[in-house]
Design a protein around this motif. Structure first.
Motif, PDB file in Angstrom:
ATOM      1  N   MET A   1       6.320   3.112 -15.144  1.00  0.00           N
ATOM      2  CA  MET A   1       5.440   3.632 -14.106  1.00  0.00           C
ATOM      3  C   MET A   1       4.162   4.161 -14.736  1.00  0.00           C
ATOM      4  N   LYS A   2       3.029   3.880 -14.104  1.00  0.00           N
ATOM      5  CA  LYS A   2       1.745   4.312 -14.644  1.00  0.00           C
ATOM      6  C   LYS A   2       1.233   5.566 -13.949  1.00  0.00           C
ATOM      7  N   SER A   3       1.284   5.603 -12.605  1.00  0.00           N
ATOM      8  CA  SER A   3       0.772   6.770 -11.893  1.00  0.00           C
ATOM      9  C   SER A   3       1.344   6.837 -10.490  1.00  0.00           C
ATOM     10  N   VAL A   4       1.263   8.060  -9.892  1.00  0.00           N
ATOM     11  CA  VAL A   4       1.678   8.295  -8.513  1.00  0.00           C
ATOM     12  C   VAL A   4       0.620   9.168  -7.861  1.00  0.00           C
ATOM     13  N   LYS A   5       0.211   8.813  -6.638  1.00  0.00           N
ATOM     14  CA  LYS A   5      -0.797   9.593  -5.927  1.00  0.00           C
ATOM     15  C   LYS A   5      -0.422   9.673  -4.459  1.00  0.00           C
ATOM     16  N   ASN A  13       0.891   6.243  -3.186  1.00  0.00           N
ATOM     17  CA  ASN A  13       0.515   5.067  -3.959  1.00  0.00           C
ATOM     18  C   ASN A  13       1.125   5.150  -5.350  1.00  0.00           C
ATOM     19  N   ILE A  14       1.963   4.179  -5.673  1.00  0.00           N
ATOM     20  CA  ILE A  14       2.638   4.139  -6.967  1.00  0.00           C
ATOM     21  C   ILE A  14       2.140   2.928  -7.739  1.00  0.00           C
ATOM     22  N   THR A  15       1.791   3.120  -8.994  1.00  0.00           N
ATOM     23  CA  THR A  15       1.338   2.019  -9.841  1.00  0.00           C
ATOM     24  C   THR A  15       2.367   1.755 -10.928  1.00  0.00           C
ATOM     25  N   LEU A  16       2.879   0.525 -10.962  1.00  0.00           N
ATOM     26  CA  LEU A  16       3.842   0.103 -11.977  1.00  0.00           C
ATOM     27  C   LEU A  16       3.152  -0.849 -12.949  1.00  0.00           C
ATOM     28  N   LEU A  47       1.264  -3.523 -10.703  1.00  0.00           N
ATOM     29  CA  LEU A  47       1.592  -3.584  -9.282  1.00  0.00           C
ATOM     30  C   LEU A  47       1.315  -2.223  -8.656  1.00  0.00           C
ATOM     31  N   THR A  48       0.492  -2.203  -7.609  1.00  0.00           N
ATOM     32  CA  THR A  48       0.192  -0.975  -6.885  1.00  0.00           C
ATOM     33  C   THR A  48       0.841  -1.049  -5.509  1.00  0.00           C
ATOM     34  N   ILE A  49       1.674  -0.061  -5.205  1.00  0.00           N
ATOM     35  CA  ILE A  49       2.460  -0.058  -3.973  1.00  0.00           C
ATOM     36  C   ILE A  49       2.035   1.122  -3.112  1.00  0.00           C
TER      37      ILE A  49
END
Length: 211
Positions: A1-5, A13-16, A47-49
């Motif tokens: 995981m890269k970041s969560v906002k 928004n979660i970036t994997l 991947l941004t979710i």
């Protein structure tokens, strides 16, 4: 995981990020499942979710392949990284509930029409407890693993309150309840804070935490 906002409309928004050690930069990446709420960048390696609390917690898998081989990552449920979306920016303040270590407790939601509500989701730390209309309440594996001998946490079918049996110290903290519509939108949100006391210590809390 890269970041969560988290955003103000309860979305998260979660970036994997996916990579293969020692692989060339030209290795193509892809993700499953194909989610309309997700977008791929950087050759598919990122991947941004965009996820709402009421939406299913899908398992995402990264696939890297070349002409001769293919490898896949372990599935990742991103819901565990986003269990506080919009909690500090709205919703009913709720109340503080006091429980006794080792005893059962109820965190109130008080939905008279609970049986006709499409879905209710309770979030606590990395745990997700949900109940859908006409179905029994379910808890994700993270909840069940906290007590391998018995599922201590469930959502009441009567009013959608959260029930916890045999309280443990780690159960203390802020809980967030989201009431969902058929379109998986959040229609209301309630916060409940659980404090746990040891009976022999009277009214002195065992632990303190920052909200």
């Amino acid at each position: 995981m890269k970041s969560v906002k988290a955003s103000e409309n309860f979305s998260c928004n979660i970036t994997l990020m996916c990579s293969v050690k020692g692989a060339e930069k030209s290795v193509p990446y892809s993700w499953t499942p194909r989610d309309p709420h997700a977008s791929e960048t950087n050759g598919g390696s990122i991947l941004t979710i965009s996820r709402m609390p009421c939406e299913p917690d899908l398992p995402y898998t990264c696939i890297a392949q070349n002409l001769v081989s293919q490898t896949s990552s372990h599935p990742v449920h991103v819901g565990q990284f986003c269990t506080d979306p919009g909690a500090s920016r709205g919703g009913k303040t709720g109340e503080t509930v006091v429980g006794v270590l080792g005893e059962p407790v109820t965190l109130p939601l008080a939905l008279p029409a609970c049986r006709h509500t499409e879905k209710v989701v309770w979030l606590f730390n990395t745990s997700i407890i949900s109940k859908e209309r006409d179905e029994a309440a379910t808890a994700d594996p993270l909840i069940k693993s906290r007590d391998p001998y018995k599922n201590r946490v469930w959502v009441s079918s009567q009013d959608c309150s959260l029930k916890i049996s045999q309280l443990k110290i780690e159960d203390a903290g802020p809980y967030h309840a989201y009431v969902c519509s058929e379109a998986s939108r959040v229609t209301s949100m309630t916060h409940v804070t659980l404090l746990i006391y040891r009976e022999s210590l009277g009214r002195a809390p065992i632990i303190r935490f920052l909200l």
